[in-house]
Write a protein that holds these residues in place. Structure first.
Motif, PDB file in Angstrom:
ATOM      1  N   LEU A  54      11.551 -71.500 -64.501  1.00  0.00           N
ATOM      2  CA  LEU A  54      13.075 -71.495 -64.893  1.00  0.00           C
ATOM      3  C   LEU A  54      13.209 -72.154 -64.426  1.00  0.00           C
ATOM      4  O   LEU A  54      12.597 -73.901 -64.544  1.00  0.00           O
ATOM      5  N   GLY A  55      14.856 -73.213 -64.755  1.00  0.00           N
ATOM      6  CA  GLY A  55      15.325 -73.883 -65.321  1.00  0.00           C
ATOM      7  C   GLY A  55      15.389 -74.273 -63.913  1.00  0.00           C
ATOM      8  O   GLY A  55      15.634 -73.756 -62.872  1.00  0.00           O
ATOM      9  N   ALA A  56      16.544 -75.887 -64.247  1.00  0.00           N
ATOM     10  CA  ALA A  56      16.995 -76.515 -62.628  1.00  0.00           C
ATOM     11  C   ALA A  56      17.758 -75.814 -62.361  1.00  0.00           C
ATOM     12  O   ALA A  56      19.256 -74.942 -63.237  1.00  0.00           O
ATOM     13  N   PRO A  57      18.222 -75.419 -61.142  1.00  0.00           N
ATOM     14  CA  PRO A  57      19.070 -74.334 -60.423  1.00  0.00           C
ATOM     15  C   PRO A  57      20.490 -74.870 -60.607  1.00  0.00           C
ATOM     16  O   PRO A  57      20.077 -76.248 -60.024  1.00  0.00           O
ATOM     17  N   THR A  58      21.632 -74.499 -60.242  1.00  0.00           N
ATOM     18  CA  THR A  58      23.025 -74.918 -60.477  1.00  0.00           C
ATOM     19  C   THR A  58      24.415 -74.509 -59.700  1.00  0.00           C
ATOM     20  O   THR A  58      23.841 -73.221 -59.488  1.00  0.00           O
TER      21      THR A  58
END
Length: 155
Positions: A54-58
């Motif tokens: 997954l990508g970076a969390p926000t």
């Protein structure tokens, strides 16, 4: 009237039949393929998102976490995660200072409301993080600090 042993035996047979026919699917298997290899071995949120691809969390206001401010018994801390975001694929509960950061992972289908509760063990005061993964692989989170007391004596 059936005794306890007969009820348990029948329940086990029904559950195995439901698993075999796919009625439970992968939604009942927290450590199944959807969890990702190494997800439960991750030590940080960054390691976890990498293990799951997954990508970076926000941080998001649409993700809510329920947890006590002070947990008097670190062996059973009630935690909850919910979201109002549409198209949720997974909901996770993380405890930052536990040996394995991932405490629980729930796979969500369109028929399931993305709101879960669990009781987890916390060895010390820590940030607790609720993470939501959407169908388009956006990673949203909310966090809260939970203080664990030992015998009611601050921690």
């Amino acid at each position: 009237m059936a005794n306890r042993r007969q009820v348990l035996a029948t329940s086990a047979k029904v559950a195995s039949l439901m698993l075999a026919t796919g009625l439970f699917g992968s939604h009942a298997l927290a450590s199944g393929p959807a969890a990702g290899k190494g997800a439960f071995d991750a030590k940080t949120l960054a390691d976890l998102t990498k293990a799951l691809g997954l990508g970076a969390p926000t941080e998001s206001k649409d993700v809510t976490i329920t947890a006590p401010d002070i947990a008097e018994n670190g062996a059973v801390v009630p935690l909850g995660a919910a979201t109002t975001v549409a198209g949720v694929k997974q909901v996770m509960l993380l405890v930052e200072k536990n040996p394995s950061v991932l405490a629980a992972l729930f796979n969500v289908s369109p028929e399931i409301e993305p709101a879960f509760k669990a009781r987890v063990k916390m060895g010390q005061s820590s940030n607790v993080i609720a993470v939501v993964v959407t169908g388009d692989n956006k990673v949203l989170f909310a966090q809260k600090e939970v203080k664990v007391t030992l015998g009611g004596c601050g921690g």
